[in-house]
Design a protein around this motif. Structure first.
Motif, PDB file in Angstrom:
ATOM      1  N   GLU A  26      29.807  52.945  48.859  1.00 47.53           N
ATOM      2  CA  GLU A  26      30.910  52.441  49.698  1.00 47.53           C
ATOM      3  C   GLU A  26      32.020  51.877  48.821  1.00 47.53           C
ATOM      4  O   GLU A  26      33.204  52.112  49.076  1.00 47.53           O
ATOM      5  N   GLU A  27      31.654  51.138  47.789  1.00 41.90           N
ATOM      6  CA  GLU A  27      32.656  50.554  46.889  1.00 41.90           C
ATOM      7  C   GLU A  27      33.316  51.623  46.021  1.00 41.90           C
ATOM      8  O   GLU A  27      34.521  51.581  45.791  1.00 41.90           O
ATOM      9  N   LYS A  30      35.885  53.386  48.141  1.00 43.86           N
ATOM     10  CA  LYS A  30      37.127  52.614  48.291  1.00 43.86           C
ATOM     11  C   LYS A  30      38.021  52.792  47.055  1.00 43.86           C
ATOM     12  O   LYS A  30      39.234  52.851  47.174  1.00 43.86           O
ATOM     13  N   TYR A  31      37.404  52.852  45.896  1.00 45.29           N
ATOM     14  CA  TYR A  31      38.146  53.053  44.647  1.00 45.29           C
ATOM     15  C   TYR A  31      38.666  54.495  44.550  1.00 45.29           C
ATOM     16  O   TYR A  31      39.745  54.743  44.020  1.00 45.29           O
ATOM     17  N   GLN A 109      35.878  45.515  44.196  1.00 46.21           N
ATOM     18  CA  GLN A 109      37.065  46.294  43.844  1.00 46.21           C
ATOM     19  C   GLN A 109      37.764  45.719  42.618  1.00 46.21           C
ATOM     20  O   GLN A 109      38.347  46.458  41.824  1.00 46.21           O
TER      21      GLN A 109
END
Length: 119
Positions: A26-27, A30-31, A109
């Motif tokens: 998930e992270e 996002k990146y 992030q």
């Protein structure tokens, strides 16, 4: 005044059979790195190998943004002390820098921004 635009850095994700990988993904999503390398060891037995295959499937299902995906998958269990160095040697034949994560380390992030800065 000239503003320097940071390019996103490729990400290496080392996975085995841990379900927490979805939180890590998930992270990463996002990146949205332009390139992602997946390093995956094989299972220690048939049941373990089935878990490894499922984790690979989960990882690949998250990769729905525009990025190049490179895979270094082992069909046999090499162990962490072998698969990680072999996989990273392979990665660094294809890129000169990368953010390296394992499947149980959930980054923020700001971690990605920090890595871009230091790299």
């Amino acid at each position: 005044m000239q503003i320097e635009v940071q390019k996103k850095v490729p990400v290496v994700l080392c996975v085995y059979n841990r379900a927490i990988v979805s939180r890590v993904l998930e992270e990463i999503k996002k990146y949205s790195p332009p390139k992602i390398f997946i390093i995956s060891d094989g299972g220690k037995n048939e049941e373990d190998f089935k878990k490894c295959i499922e984790i690979r499937r989960i990882v690949e299902s998250y990769l729905d943004w525009e990025c190049k995906v490179e895979k270094f998958y082992s069909d046999v269990n090499l162990g962490c002390d072998v698969i990680i160095p072999k996989g990273l040697d392979w990665v660094f034949t294809l890129t000169d820098k990368a953010i390296i994560l394992e499947d149980d380390c959930v980054p923020s992030q700001s971690f990605f921004s920090f890595c871009e800065f230091v790299l």
